[in-house]
Design a protein around this motif. Sequence first.
Motif, PDB file in Angstrom:
ATOM      1  N   ARG A 196       6.721   0.168  10.454  1.00 48.02           N
ATOM      2  CA  ARG A 196       5.782  -0.094   9.361  1.00 48.02           C
ATOM      3  C   ARG A 196       5.527   1.136   8.511  1.00 48.02           C
ATOM      4  NH1 ARG A 196       1.457  -2.623  13.497  1.00 48.02           N
ATOM      5  NH2 ARG A 196       2.162  -0.715  14.554  1.00 48.02           N
ATOM      6  N   LEU A 197       5.995   2.303   9.000  1.00 53.02           N
ATOM      7  CA  LEU A 197       5.773   3.561   8.281  1.00 53.02           C
ATOM      8  C   LEU A 197       7.034   4.067   7.589  1.00 53.02           C
ATOM      9  CD1 LEU A 197       3.711   5.444  11.025  1.00 53.02           C
ATOM     10  CD2 LEU A 197       2.874   3.894   9.248  1.00 53.02           C
ATOM     11  N   ALA A 198       8.151   3.344   7.741  1.00 47.62           N
ATOM     12  CA  ALA A 198       9.443   3.860   7.297  1.00 47.62           C
ATOM     13  C   ALA A 198       9.566   3.960   5.784  1.00 47.62           C
ATOM     14  CB  ALA A 198      10.561   2.982   7.856  1.00 47.62           C
ATOM     15  N   ARG A 199       8.843   3.131   5.029  1.00 50.80           N
ATOM     16  CA  ARG A 199       8.947   3.126   3.563  1.00 50.80           C
ATOM     17  C   ARG A 199       7.652   3.662   2.941  1.00 50.80           C
ATOM     18  NH1 ARG A 199      12.483   0.246   0.809  1.00 50.80           N
ATOM     19  NH2 ARG A 199      10.858  -0.398  -0.657  1.00 50.80           N
ATOM     20  N   TRP A 200       7.187   4.750   3.459  1.00 49.45           N
ATOM     21  CA  TRP A 200       5.883   5.299   3.082  1.00 49.45           C
ATOM     22  C   TRP A 200       5.818   5.607   1.598  1.00 49.45           C
ATOM     23  CZ3 TRP A 200       3.548  10.518   2.640  1.00 49.45           C
ATOM     24  CH2 TRP A 200       2.171  10.520   2.880  1.00 49.45           C
ATOM     25  N   GLN A 201       6.830   6.293   1.073  1.00 48.00           N
ATOM     26  CA  GLN A 201       6.829   6.636  -0.350  1.00 48.00           C
ATOM     27  C   GLN A 201       7.125   5.408  -1.210  1.00 48.00           C
ATOM     28  OE1 GLN A 201       8.228  10.475  -2.006  1.00 48.00           O
ATOM     29  NE2 GLN A 201       9.891   9.289  -2.937  1.00 48.00           N
ATOM     30  N   GLU A 202       8.113   4.610  -0.811  1.00 54.01           N
ATOM     31  CA  GLU A 202       8.492   3.439  -1.599  1.00 54.01           C
ATOM     32  C   GLU A 202       7.342   2.453  -1.749  1.00 54.01           C
ATOM     33  OE1 GLU A 202      12.258   4.815   0.569  1.00 54.01           O
ATOM     34  OE2 GLU A 202      10.084   4.810   0.857  1.00 54.01           O
ATOM     35  N   ASP A 203       6.502   2.392  -0.720  1.00 53.54           N
ATOM     36  CA  ASP A 203       5.374   1.460  -0.748  1.00 53.54           C
ATOM     37  C   ASP A 203       4.118   2.056  -1.370  1.00 53.54           C
ATOM     38  OD1 ASP A 203       6.955  -0.463   0.410  1.00 53.54           O
ATOM     39  OD2 ASP A 203       6.266  -0.060   2.459  1.00 53.54           O
ATOM     40  N   GLY A 204       4.221   3.264  -1.931  1.00 49.43           N
ATOM     41  CA  GLY A 204       3.098   3.848  -2.651  1.00 49.43           C
ATOM     42  C   GLY A 204       2.031   4.480  -1.791  1.00 49.43           C
ATOM     43  N   HIS A 205       2.399   4.911  -0.563  1.00 50.17           N
ATOM     44  CA  HIS A 205       1.402   5.498   0.340  1.00 50.17           C
ATOM     45  C   HIS A 205       1.335   7.022   0.265  1.00 50.17           C
ATOM     46  CE1 HIS A 205       1.152   1.483   1.760  1.00 50.17           C
ATOM     47  NE2 HIS A 205       2.256   1.507   2.471  1.00 50.17           N
ATOM     48  N   GLY A 206       2.373   7.643  -0.298  1.00 49.17           N
ATOM     49  CA  GLY A 206       2.391   9.097  -0.379  1.00 49.17           C
ATOM     50  C   GLY A 206       3.756   9.573  -0.835  1.00 49.17           C
ATOM     51  N   ARG A 207       3.987  10.875  -0.684  1.00 47.73           N
ATOM     52  CA  ARG A 207       5.257  11.474  -1.088  1.00 47.73           C
ATOM     53  C   ARG A 207       5.928  12.124   0.119  1.00 47.73           C
ATOM     54  NH1 ARG A 207       4.722  15.560  -5.796  1.00 47.73           N
ATOM     55  NH2 ARG A 207       2.972  16.333  -4.572  1.00 47.73           N
ATOM     56  N   VAL A 208       7.256  12.005   0.206  1.00 50.76           N
ATOM     57  CA  VAL A 208       8.001  12.618   1.304  1.00 50.76           C
ATOM     58  C   VAL A 208       9.351  13.090   0.776  1.00 50.76           C
ATOM     59  CG1 VAL A 208       8.923  10.374   2.063  1.00 50.76           C
ATOM     60  CG2 VAL A 208       8.894  12.314   3.653  1.00 50.76           C
ATOM     61  N   ARG A 209       9.799  14.240   1.261  1.00 53.13           N
ATOM     62  CA  ARG A 209      11.097  14.781   0.894  1.00 53.13           C
ATOM     63  C   ARG A 209      11.882  15.087   2.172  1.00 53.13           C
ATOM     64  NH1 ARG A 209       9.281  13.090  -3.021  1.00 53.13           N
ATOM     65  NH2 ARG A 209       8.939  14.069  -5.071  1.00 53.13           N
ATOM     66  N   GLU A 210      13.119  14.596   2.217  1.00 58.80           N
ATOM     67  CA  GLU A 210      14.014  14.938   3.322  1.00 58.80           C
ATOM     68  C   GLU A 210      14.590  16.321   3.073  1.00 58.80           C
ATOM     69  OE1 GLU A 210      17.909  13.124   5.704  1.00 58.80           O
ATOM     70  OE2 GLU A 210      16.997  12.024   4.016  1.00 58.80           O
ATOM     71  N   VAL A 211      14.636  17.154   4.114  1.00 59.30           N
ATOM     72  CA  VAL A 211      15.120  18.524   3.951  1.00 59.30           C
ATOM     73  C   VAL A 211      16.076  18.890   5.081  1.00 59.30           C
ATOM     74  CG1 VAL A 211      13.089  19.357   2.699  1.00 59.30           C
ATOM     75  CG2 VAL A 211      13.115  19.458   5.199  1.00 59.30           C
ATOM     76  N   LEU A 212      16.996  19.801   4.775  1.00 58.02           N
ATOM     77  CA  LEU A 212      17.858  20.452   5.750  1.00 58.02           C
ATOM     78  C   LEU A 212      17.691  21.953   5.590  1.00 58.02           C
ATOM     79  CD1 LEU A 212      21.181  18.429   5.224  1.00 58.02           C
ATOM     80  CD2 LEU A 212      19.470  18.064   7.011  1.00 58.02           C
ATOM     81  N   PHE A 213      17.695  22.682   6.699  1.00 55.54           N
ATOM     82  CA  PHE A 213      17.639  24.143   6.636  1.00 55.54           C
ATOM     83  C   PHE A 213      18.335  24.711   7.866  1.00 55.54           C
ATOM     84  CE2 PHE A 213      13.766  22.521   8.547  1.00 55.54           C
ATOM     85  CZ  PHE A 213      13.518  23.332   9.635  1.00 55.54           C
TER      86      PHE A 213
END
Length: 495
Positions: A105-122
């Motif tokens: 239920r949390l997998a589409r957090w940004q798409e569903d308008g709940h917040g912002r998330v960025r995938e990162v690699l380092f």
Amino acid sequence: MRPFPRAVPLASVLAATALLLVGPAFPRADAAPGDPVDPASESANFQKQSERAPEYLSPDGVQALTTQGVTSFLDALTDQAGDPERFYLSDACWSGSLTCSGDPRLARWQEDGHGRVREVLFTARNGATLSGHVWATKAGPASRPLVVITNGSVQAPEQLYWYAAQVLAKAGYVVVTWDAQGQGRSDTLGEGDDLFDSVPSQSTGVTFYDGTQDALDFALSSEADPYCPRKSRSGTSHCATQERRVAAGKNAASNPFARLVDPRRVGIAGHSYGASGVTWVGNQDRRVDAVVAWDNLCDLATASSAGSSSNGSVPRGCMAGGQGTSRPRVPSLGLSADYGLVPTPYLQQPDPLSKSAGSLTFSKAGVDTGELVVRGGTHYEFSFIPTPAFGATLRGIDLTAWYTTAWFDRYVKGDRSATARLLTTRWRSDAREAAVDPAGDGNLFSTYFRSRLDLGHDGGRRVGCENLRKGCSALAPDGSSADYAYLAIATSPDR
């Protein structure tokens, strides 16, 4: 987003029937370690770990897991094919699907308008590529404190902790979650002379110490001060690998939400081996202001490299992996549960303070601390693993989100009003807990182990409560909404 419809698990029905026949029986006030436990009360307590399963085994839950699992599986294969320098297909939970998916239920957090998330690699200090996400909201202040979350070992990818990341982001934090080396989509191996450094990560534990500090370094990086991994334990620098991958558009040069981060306010949280890692790093690294350890706060006064016992969760001492020395320095909260990695029914009364060894070391050093033990809970209260094989109570995860947020609000944000949320009575009489408990008991704190808080060493009003289940004069209603749930907070609109 609404919760999935719940079905009543058979184990709960059987436990409730037994209690109707014999009545609830909590440990006697004069019970001593080694005394026999009451079989009926222990049976009911042990069955509480079946409470979460209906959250994901309903038809809606199974459908959500299936849909999210297929998407994640294909995405992981696509990422691996598009970046052959990396290799993670031998990792635990590389696909991020089914039992490795976390709460779908949390997998589409940004798409569903709940917040912002960025995938990162380092790039880690040993040359491995680490995978993670950075979380924040559009709404909120221009300058925000930072929290880095370190996952547990084996079947514990970062997705299992997105509930905590999203709740903290809604509370005004920038949050970084990441996969330890050898887990999720982080590389299995290092690079060059460090190819086998931290391999296998689940047995050496090094990645949960070094990786936590690497993730913290990345989280505090910015466009003006790009991330460059520190030298490895062999003295090798892999900064050139990071720079090359940034130039190729693979790695992030720095924290994409760096402009929001206040580097003077930092907290770290971790689970299992990650809990040991954050306890050590947080009390050694001067950039960190507070620690929350989910099973459990390790005892900095005791070194240990032993494996976990069935109901001990982690050894008393901090496990092998840390470099140098670490001693109690910053406010550190431990959370644990009645049962551990391999839940085993009790035949005898355990030592009521055995879960509090780490916390008591902080008290002795005059540092604010606490230990909260979930009644009937397991090692998996603090991660969302959607399979009955890793059982958990219904409300343990909500208690975890509540106290984690309150602890960081108090000691990272510096909000002294958060003390009222730490000293709340709500978890001693929770309506949703009472509704699913076989005996109708709404008190989430263990009957076997004492839950404690020891606050005010930092110059505030000194407050202590050595038995939260029994209650203390310092506890009071917190004045917040009666029905607290991480899901409602995480999936609320970002506005």
